[in-house]
Design an enzyme around this catalytic site. Structure first.
Site, PDB file in Angstrom:
ATOM      1  N   TYR A 293      53.733  86.865   2.441  1.00  0.00           N
ATOM      2  CA  TYR A 293      53.089  85.629   2.946  1.00  0.00           C
ATOM      3  C   TYR A 293      54.029  84.663   2.850  1.00  0.00           C
ATOM      4  O   TYR A 293      54.159  83.799   3.822  1.00  0.00           O
ATOM      5  CB  TYR A 293      51.945  85.507   1.759  1.00  0.00           C
ATOM      6  CG  TYR A 293      51.265  84.077   1.829  1.00  0.00           C
ATOM      7  CD1 TYR A 293      50.668  83.729   3.172  1.00  0.00           C
ATOM      8  CD2 TYR A 293      51.385  83.129   0.778  1.00  0.00           C
ATOM      9  CE1 TYR A 293      50.093  82.044   3.063  1.00  0.00           C
ATOM     10  CE2 TYR A 293      51.067  81.798   0.781  1.00  0.00           C
ATOM     11  CZ  TYR A 293      50.248  81.402   2.199  1.00  0.00           C
ATOM     12  OH  TYR A 293      49.797  80.168   2.172  1.00  0.00           O
ATOM     13  N   LYS A 297      55.634  82.388   6.084  1.00  0.00           N
ATOM     14  CA  LYS A 297      55.140  81.168   6.064  1.00  0.00           C
ATOM     15  C   LYS A 297      56.602  80.348   6.286  1.00  0.00           C
ATOM     16  O   LYS A 297      56.924  79.163   6.917  1.00  0.00           O
ATOM     17  CB  LYS A 297      54.626  80.617   4.814  1.00  0.00           C
ATOM     18  CG  LYS A 297      52.939  81.058   4.713  1.00  0.00           C
ATOM     19  CD  LYS A 297      52.086  80.456   5.919  1.00  0.00           C
ATOM     20  CE  LYS A 297      51.847  78.938   5.537  1.00  0.00           C
ATOM     21  NZ  LYS A 297      51.115  78.591   6.765  1.00  0.00           N
TER      22      LYS A 297
END
Length: 544
Positions: A293, A297
């Site tokens: 994640y 990002k």
């Protein structure tokens, strides 16, 4: 930052004891907070088992001398927005509509097969949500008419080229949009690599390309995460990510995309998803990130920096987003996420300890403060200037909370208002995964022996677990590994830009759009606001 974690189906239904959720704190002095001092005092205080470092003394923000400060209300009026990921960030929609009824249209990108189903999703997931109760009171019988006049569903998908928006629709709305807000993202820490790259890394770039074609564009605003900078120590600054500067030049996003695509092409069968998840973690940790994640990002931020040219950009980096502090009402929560699976497992007696350091920072931020900071930054920079500004919306510098303090506050509430009938003890902290695993094993074995004894069978050795028991153990071990970067987190996030933004706001703006992290009373928030809100969310999920 958000992550949804499925809870074990083995848990019993939640029992609420009483209607009001607050603790008198008379019978059990707080383990970590017994000697808590005012935040203006900078010293280290030894409590029963840890040192509490109060926040450093920083200048209190003074309201701007200009009568309307940043001019938030003036900016919002009449502006038209395109928002992706709105259904996962409903508090933003609610605050925009409540603070400025004279706002223009809000185009919402919705994944749907046709316009009828898109309209249905808009109604089911947004208009009918209990989050909008204040707006329902404000507009009465005209509520639905008002909402449908402001919220316009646009069929599309952040993971598709040109956002999956038809060319005619794109041409029509691009001439109206003033602000593009990027909220969409896949938020599971150990997501499959191909999907995470497509949405979290490439998605913001697709949206920025669309934004640059908007004739009236005043701002592109991207919601990221404070943990996007990877494994850090000390103070993490509010600076844009740039490959070759604060990110290793070895990172090649095009190469990573090809790697993920090749893995999808080669992998088949039941183990495909597991291997794609393992690939994501492997690549993230190779470059210095904790998980898929935060890694993807980070890729998304670097693409924004590379592609933006003269487009005005603001990046909001919240830390661990939890339930609302005040607005639209205290304790509103959208799903079970972040620290909540650990808290619930502890409250139900499924775990008695945590793999982590009690002195690490639990950098929590209420969702309504993230929203208010976002809106204030939007108004501040929505004048079309071609710069890029980063805001850390975090708590570790202004109002630090330790993991040990967090779990002691949970203990205080859950002791008074238990989730189930257990003899709850204070959370223990394990320095190794092996120690944590052993403690969970013992709990499961004890529960299984108790079940067998109730059935009249002879007690068996606790050296083995049933198939179901092994599944439960594996779940909690996996959860511990997932949270390990955060339960041992020692860095602090600099919030100079965020503090400066507060200083520029007028007193009236600071009341309407409050995000002064120093004002958070952690004891009140955790015990009287967040945990009761979490219980309400559990009841809602169980009933549905």
């Amino acid at each position: 930052m958000a992550m949804t974690t499925n809870l074990l189906a083995t848990s019993k239904a939640v029992k609420l004891h009483g209607v009001r959720f607050f603790s008198s704190f008379l019978s059990r002095p707080n383990h970590f907070l017994a000697c808590r001092l005012p935040q203006s005092i900078t010293r280290r205080v030894q409590t029963s088992c840890c040192y509490r470092e109060t926040s450093y003394k920083s200048p209190e923000p003074e309201p701007s001398s200009v009568s309307d400060g940043v001019g938030i209300i003036r900016f919002l009026k009449g502006k038209t927005y395109l928002i992706t990921g709105a259904t996962g960030f409903l508090v933003l929609i609610e605050k925009l509509l409540r603070a400025s009824p004279g706002i223009g249209k809000i185009f919402i990108l919705i994944k749907s097969k046709d316009q009828e189903s898109a309209n249905k999703r808009l109604y089911d997931e947004i208009i009918s949500s209990d989050l909008f109760s204040h707006l329902k009171q404000m507009h009465g019988r005209s509520y639905e008419e008002f909402m449908k006049s402001k919220l316009i569903p646009i069929i599309g998908e952040i993971g598709e080229e040109n956002l999956g928006i038809g060319s005619e629709v794109a041409a029509n709305i691009s001439g109206e949009i003033d602000v593009v807000i990027s909220c969409a993202g896949r938020t599971t820490f150990d997501d499959r690599y191909d999907l995470a790259i497509n949405v979290n890394a490439l998605g913001p770039g697709r949206l920025l390309s669309f934004a640059k074609d908007c004739k009236k564009l005043k701002l592109f605003l991207h919601i990221s995460t404070a943990y996007v900078t990877g494994k850090k120590e000390g103070t993490v600054l509010e600076t844009p990510l740039c490959i070759g500067k604060n990110i290793t030049s070895d990172l090649n996003i095009e190469h990573e995309l090809k790697l993920a695509s090749e893995a999808v092409r080669k992998l088949h069968g039941s183990g495909e998803i597991k291997k794609l998840k393992e690939l994501g973690i492997q690549r993230a940790q190779h470059y210095g990130w904790e998980n898929t994640y935060t890694f993807t990002k980070a890729m998304g931020e670097t693409l924004i920096q590379t592609m933006r040219e003269d487009a005005p950009v603001v990046i909001i980096r919240p830390s661990i987003i939890e339930s609302s502090y005040k607005e639209p009402f205290p304790g509103w929560l959208q799903g079970i996420r972040m620290s909540d699976p650990i808290i619930l497992a502890y409250g139900k007696g499924q775990i008695s300890g945590l793999w982590g350091d009690s002195q690490s920072f639990a950098d929590i931020i209420p969702v309504d403060m993230v929203v208010n900071a976002t809106i204030a930054a939007m108004a501040k920079h929505g004048c079309g200037n071609s710069d890029l500004k980063v805001y850390n919306v975090t708590s570790s510098h202004a109002n630090p909370l330790r993991v040990g303090e967090l779990m002691d506050l949970c203990y205080q509430h859950l002791y008074d208002f238990p989730l189930t009938v257990i003899d709850l003890a204070r959370m223990k902290f394990h320095s190794s995964l092996e120690s944590f695993t052993s403690s969970v094993f013992d709990i499961i074995a004890k529960q299984e022996r108790g079940t067998k004894n109730e059935g009249g069978e002879a007690e068996e050795s606790h050296t083995t677990l049933s198939f179901k028991g092994r599944g439960i153990l594996n779940y909690f071990v996996s959860l511990a590994r997932t949270y390990e970067p955060y339960t041992f987190f020692q860095a602090r996030f600099d919030d100079t830009n965020t503090r400066s933004l507060i200083q520029e706001m007028s007193m009236e703006e600071r009341k309407i759009f409050e995000f002064d992290i120093k004002s958070i009373d952690w004891e009140h928030y955790i015990v009287n606001v967040h945990l009761p809100g979490l219980k309400r969310e559990i009841c809602k999920e169980n009933s549905s």
